[in-house]
Design a protein around this motif. Structure first.
Motif, mmCIF file in Angstrom:
data_model
loop_
_atom_site.group_PDB
_atom_site.id
_atom_site.type_symbol
_atom_site.label_atom_id
_atom_site.label_comp_id
_atom_site.label_asym_id
_atom_site.label_seq_id
_atom_site.Cartn_x
_atom_site.Cartn_y
_atom_site.Cartn_z
ATOM 1 N N ASP A 6 0.828 -1.209 0.000
ATOM 2 C CA ASP A 6 0.000 0.000 0.000
ATOM 3 C C ASP A 6 0.859 1.254 0.000
ATOM 4 O OD1 ASP A 6 -2.271 -1.442 -0.071
ATOM 5 O OD2 ASP A 6 -2.710 -1.323 2.072
ATOM 6 N N GLN A 7 1.966 1.197 0.737
ATOM 7 C CA GLN A 7 2.840 2.367 0.825
ATOM 8 C C GLN A 7 3.452 2.724 -0.523
ATOM 9 O OE1 GLN A 7 5.637 1.553 3.960
ATOM 10 N NE2 GLN A 7 4.156 2.001 5.559
ATOM 11 N N THR A 8 3.709 1.719 -1.366
ATOM 12 C CA THR A 8 4.287 2.023 -2.679
ATOM 13 C C THR A 8 3.197 2.310 -3.706
ATOM 14 O OG1 THR A 8 4.379 -0.338 -3.182
ATOM 15 C CG2 THR A 8 6.399 0.688 -2.346
ATOM 16 N N ARG A 9 2.001 1.693 -3.515
ATOM 17 C CA ARG A 9 0.926 1.862 -4.497
ATOM 18 C C ARG A 9 0.388 3.294 -4.501
ATOM 19 N NH1 ARG A 9 -3.346 -2.592 -3.818
ATOM 20 N NH2 ARG A 9 -1.688 -3.904 -4.620
ATOM 21 N N GLU A 10 0.170 3.842 -3.305
ATOM 22 C CA GLU A 10 -0.429 5.179 -3.192
ATOM 23 C C GLU A 10 0.439 6.259 -3.863
ATOM 24 O OE1 GLU A 10 -2.846 8.333 -2.492
ATOM 25 O OE2 GLU A 10 -3.328 6.204 -2.555
ATOM 26 N N PRO A 11 1.766 6.331 -3.554
ATOM 27 C CA PRO A 11 2.594 7.328 -4.261
ATOM 28 C C PRO A 11 2.613 7.104 -5.775
ATOM 29 C CG PRO A 11 3.777 6.471 -2.380
ATOM 30 C CD PRO A 11 2.547 5.641 -2.530
ATOM 31 N N MET A 12 2.604 5.832 -6.205
ATOM 32 C CA MET A 12 2.614 5.556 -7.648
ATOM 33 C C MET A 12 1.336 6.059 -8.312
ATOM 34 S SD MET A 12 5.245 4.627 -9.061
ATOM 35 C CE MET A 12 4.454 4.520 -10.658
ATOM 36 N N GLN A 13 0.197 5.881 -7.611
ATOM 37 C CA GLN A 13 -1.066 6.376 -8.178
ATOM 38 C C GLN A 13 -1.036 7.892 -8.303
ATOM 39 O OE1 GLN A 13 -3.955 4.669 -5.539
ATOM 40 N NE2 GLN A 13 -4.213 2.836 -6.793
ATOM 41 N N ARG A 14 -0.431 8.542 -7.293
ATOM 42 C CA ARG A 14 -0.324 10.004 -7.353
ATOM 43 C C ARG A 14 0.586 10.428 -8.491
ATOM 44 N NH1 ARG A 14 0.846 11.021 -1.191
ATOM 45 N NH2 ARG A 14 1.869 12.902 -1.896
ATOM 46 N N ILE A 15 1.702 9.707 -8.654
ATOM 47 C CA ILE A 15 2.645 10.020 -9.747
ATOM 48 C C ILE A 15 1.944 9.850 -11.094
ATOM 49 C CG2 ILE A 15 4.741 9.205 -10.937
ATOM 50 C CD1 ILE A 15 5.879 8.585 -8.111
ATOM 51 N N ARG A 16 1.152 8.771 -11.226
ATOM 52 C CA ARG A 16 0.438 8.522 -12.487
ATOM 53 C C ARG A 16 -0.578 9.627 -12.777
ATOM 54 N NH1 ARG A 16 0.762 2.702 -11.176
ATOM 55 N NH2 ARG A 16 2.281 1.877 -12.654
ATOM 56 N N ARG A 17 -1.330 10.024 -11.741
ATOM 57 C CA ARG A 17 -2.331 11.087 -11.926
ATOM 58 C C ARG A 17 -1.658 12.397 -12.327
ATOM 59 N NH1 ARG A 17 -5.158 8.863 -7.338
ATOM 60 N NH2 ARG A 17 -4.033 10.265 -5.967
ATOM 61 N N LEU A 18 -0.597 12.743 -11.580
ATOM 62 C CA LEU A 18 0.116 13.996 -11.856
ATOM 63 C C LEU A 18 0.731 13.961 -13.257
ATOM 64 C CD1 LEU A 18 1.210 16.741 -10.858
ATOM 65 C CD2 LEU A 18 3.190 15.531 -9.949
ATOM 66 N N SER A 19 1.265 12.796 -13.635
ATOM 67 C CA SER A 19 1.898 12.663 -14.954
ATOM 68 C C SER A 19 0.891 12.858 -16.072
ATOM 69 C CB SER A 19 2.565 11.284 -15.094
ATOM 70 O OG SER A 19 3.584 11.166 -14.146
ATOM 71 N N PHE A 94 6.867 11.911 -18.756
ATOM 72 C CA PHE A 94 5.630 11.673 -18.008
ATOM 73 C C PHE A 94 4.919 10.403 -18.497
ATOM 74 C CE2 PHE A 94 5.976 16.366 -17.207
ATOM 75 C CZ PHE A 94 6.246 16.230 -15.856
ATOM 76 N N ALA A 95 5.054 10.109 -19.801
ATOM 77 C CA ALA A 95 4.472 8.861 -20.319
ATOM 78 C C ALA A 95 5.147 7.672 -19.630
ATOM 79 C CB ALA A 95 4.667 8.790 -21.835
ATOM 80 N N GLY A 96 6.462 7.760 -19.460
ATOM 81 C CA GLY A 96 7.201 6.705 -18.758
ATOM 82 C C GLY A 96 6.781 6.604 -17.301
#
Lengths: 186, 72
Positions: A6-19, A94-96
């Motif tokens: 969960d700790q890694t998933r949440e930041p990744m989701q934020r990175i994806r949204r921001l990207s 950002f695509a990456g």
């Protein structure tokens, strides 16, 4: 382990949204920059208020015929091309990120290219302004022609941003190396 | 490399397959395989602890130092 996931998933989701938002912003920015550039050079009134006022040249010394405006447009396009290159690199970066490719050699290389492009745009900025001042006043009488050399606070800030990005890119390259090494530790 | 990994020997002594070990210590079978072949950069104490617990052995039973002849 679920907590760790969960700790890694949440930041990744934020990175994806921001990207995703950043990718849209990059495309919109590129389109607006090109349209804005064309719009400026089509209208003599806007050239006067945007370009001439920035160069601080008396309007009486400026020639705004079709040929001068075309030359002005082409000269102004030079830094825009560099900016487009940086925007393209940002779009790919950002695509990456959206694909989860964070600590990769490609991501750090793209970041470095963006930094170099910004520094390049800053470096050619004063030259472009000088060329513009010469082109716009080439039709004036001898003694009334201008060669403007400027270095503004914006140029300084852009240079600082470019340097900062370059440093971050180097740090990212080191992070990629550490991440790769970490992958080989079981 | 002068560090020899004897994990395959310890697995054989315990009549255990790599898959079972990987499931019990919570790392992938691929990583166990890489560890067995010594193709890793390092081993975490956490992993070593779990391996020793499952195989009922000491770290020295899994890792061995063999001086390189060239370095003498």
């Amino acid at each position: 382990m679920p907590d760790a996931i969960d700790q890694t998933r949440e930041p990744m989701q934020r990175i994806r949204r921001l990207s995703l938002v950043m990718q849209i912003a990059v495309v919109v920015g590129a389109v607006l920059a090109e349209l804005g550039m064309a719009w400026v050079w089509i209208s003599p009134t806007i050239i006067e208020s945007v370009v001439v006022s920035r160069l601080q040249i008396p309007m009486a010394d400026v020639t705004l015929d079709g040929q001068t405006r075309l030359i002005g447009f082409l000269i102004s396009s030079l830094p825009l091309m560099v900016i487009f290159y940086a925007l393209y690199q940002a779009f790919c970066l950002f695509a990456g990120y959206r694909k989860g490719e964070i600590f990769t050699v490609e991501a750090s290389s793209r970041l470095r290219r963006i930094a170099v492009a910004i520094l390049g745009a800053v470096a050619i900025g004063p030259l472009v302004q000088a060329a513009l001042s010469v082109a716009l006043t080439a039709g004036a009488l001898p003694g009334r022609r201008h060669l403007v050399l400027q270095f503004s606070l914006n140029d300084y800030l852009a240079a600082t941003l470019g340097g900062l990005l370059l440093a971050i890119a180097l740090v990212m390259a080191e992070a990629v190396r550490i991440a790769e090494e970490n992958r080989r530790i079981v | 490399m002068p560090i020899i990994v004897n994990l395959d020997v310890m697995l054989a002594k315990n009549k255990m397959r790599s898959r079972e070990l990987s499931e019990r210590i919570g790392i992938t079978e691929q990583n166990v395989s890489l560890l067995k072949s010594g193709k890793v950069k390092g081993v975490r104490f956490e992993t070593l602890e779990k391996i020793c617990e499952v195989l009922k052995c000491q770290p020295g039973d899994i890792l061995e130092f063999e001086p390189d002849e060239k370095s003498d």
